[in-house]
Scaffold this active site. Structure first.
Site, short mmCIF file in Angstrom:
data_model
loop_
_atom_site.label_atom_id
_atom_site.label_comp_id
_atom_site.label_asym_id
_atom_site.label_seq_id
_atom_site.Cartn_x
_atom_site.Cartn_y
_atom_site.Cartn_z
CD GLN A 194 71.63 51.61 28.91
OE1 GLN A 194 71.53 51.20 27.76
NE2 GLN A 194 71.57 52.89 29.21
CG ASP A 210 70.89 52.75 33.24
OD1 ASP A 210 71.76 53.19 34.00
OD2 ASP A 210 70.99 52.80 32.01
CG ASP A 247 75.56 55.35 35.70
OD1 ASP A 247 76.28 55.78 36.63
OD2 ASP A 247 75.99 55.18 34.55
NE ARG A 299 78.82 56.79 35.70
CZ ARG A 299 79.38 55.83 34.99
NH1 ARG A 299 80.69 55.85 34.75
NH2 ARG A 299 78.66 54.82 34.52
CD1 TRP A 352 75.14 59.97 30.31
CD2 TRP A 352 72.96 60.05 30.82
NE1 TRP A 352 74.46 59.36 29.29
CE2 TRP A 352 73.12 59.39 29.58
CE3 TRP A 352 71.69 60.22 31.35
CZ2 TRP A 352 72.02 58.91 28.85
CZ3 TRP A 352 70.61 59.74 30.63
CH2 TRP A 352 70.78 59.09 29.39
#
Length: 409
Positions: free
Chosen positions: A219, A242, A268, A332, A334
């Site tokens: 991340q 992220d 993500d 997607r 989380w």
């Protein structure tokens, strides 16, 4: 006016799939269980006025219309960063905080590269931070990886003592430096804002970790926002995993408006609990670190609230690596906090997202564009029966409507 009953009714009885098909030539409702498509009637609820229309708590929201106009930048800012001004953005933010008051303050950032983190604490007056040149020429940069320990994080972000006891951002710094967890987690961000009514415009914010690490979990946030009525306009946000976190706490609604902004990443890279509207934006999935299976959106919306992310009139594209092997995923859910329990319907966050009236470029899995949930690997599941509920906690809440382009169907 309290609207508990209105929101509850919407969550339980959003329009059904009986309306006419949307404008997208390939997207016909109700779609499939792997790729659900909203009808025009269903999509009518998912507009900026609704996503940005409520404040308060998720269990007791109130009607509070917010229709943010374009961000204004004055000829004479209150504070300047760059030549003949403050040396860095953090110093200017600290000065605005100490000035206090409730009137908006403008910070102009001159072209250049400003290395280091920026923390904007709660209690800062309404603030507009904007670049005076092209966004690509006004660069806020730092290299930080969430896998480091809190002690290592502190040594990296504060080698020059820019955060000291008594400074406005000291509590934010300390909240990360004194964490008892093994890693620093979501503190690994270049710009972190906790103040309401914040405006950021015409800046490039880059977490320069980029491709210096393997394809594992690293991340590395560019921008994190935690507060209500946040406006982002004309930004370039660049990282890999992220990149942009539009955050909210467990109980209170936070609204974010994002316009004409470029966001780049591979995992993500647009995520969070906020009620966020993305208009005229470009999201670019890159393969330089992770050559397959990348994911763009990962909302963790409160399970009882019907409005999470809305993407409208935007471009969702992938680089040449994905165009050659189309394995990209649009998003997607989380399932935050459920690694030990598994997904708990009605308790675990259930990410909500609508992508509508947008261009979907090549490089994405057209049969299954939604990946299993983060944290739990909950398989993607969408209802397609007549009269379906769009907020059923036993199903995912990731939808499309009237999109076009090579990956639209």
């Amino acid at each position: 006016m309290h609207i508990v009953s209105a929101v509850a009714a919407l969550a339980l009885a959003l329009p059904t799939a009986a309306g006419p098909p949307g404008a997208g030539p390939r997207q016909v409702p109700p779609g499939t269980t792997a790729r659900p498509v909203l009808s025009a009637g269903e999509a009518a609820a998912f507009v900026p006025e609704n996503h940005l229309g409520f404040s308060g708590t998720y269990t007791d929201p109130v009607a509070d219309p917010w229709r943010p106009p374009p961000i204004r930048t004055p000829h004479r800012p209150d504070l300047v960063v760059g030549p003949h001004g403050f040396a860095d953005v953090q110093a200017a933010v600290d000065a605005a905080y100490r000035d206090g008051g409730t009137a908006r303050r403008w910070i102009a950032v001159r072209p250049g590269t400003y290395t280091g983190t920026v923390f904007i604490p709660a209690g800062t007056p309404p603030l507009t931070v904007y670049g005076t040149g092209r966004a690509r020429d006004v660069r806020l940069e730092f290299t930080i990886d969430a896998t480091v320990t809190p002690a290592r994080w502190a040594a990296l972000v504060n080698p020059d003592g820019r955060y000291a006891e008594g400074d406005p951002a000291w509590p934010m710094y300390q909240s990360c430096a004194t964490k008892t967890s093994a890693t620093v987690g979501l503190c690994a961000t270049v710009v972190w804002a906790q103040s309401t009514d914040l405006q950021l415009k015409n800046l490039t914010i880059t977490n320069t970790l980029l491709d210096t690490v393997d394809r594992g979990t690293h991340q590395a946030l560019a921008l994190r926002t935690d507060a209500d009525r946040t406006q982002l306009e004309g930004l370039r946000l660049i990282s890999r995993q992220d990149t942009l976190l539009t955050n909210a706490d467990d109980t209170r609604i936070a609204r974010v408006s994002v316009r004409d902004t470029y966001v780049e990443g591979d995992t993500d890279f647009v995520f969070g609990r906020a009620a966020a509207v993305f208009t005229g934006c470009t999201f670019r999935l890159v393969s330089s670190r992770k050559p397959s299976g990348g994911v763009i959106f990962a909302p963790n919306t409160h399970p009882g609230y019907p409005y999470g992310f809305l993407v409208t009139r935007s471009r969702i594209v992938a680089d040449e690596g994905y165009a050659a092997a189309p394995t990209g995923r649009l998003g997607r859910a989380w399932d935050q906090g459920a690694s030990a329990t598994g997904y708990l319907p009605g308790i675990t966050p259930n990410g909500q997202l609508v992508i509508r009236d947008s261009h979907l470029g090549a490089g994405f899995d057209t049969l299954a564009p939604w990946a299993p949930a983060a944290t739990t690997a909950r398989p993607f599941s969408a209802p397609i029966e007549a009269g379906r509920s769009l907020s059923d906690v036993h199903h995912n809440r990731l939808w499309e409507h009237a999109n076009h382009g090579p990956s639209a169907g």
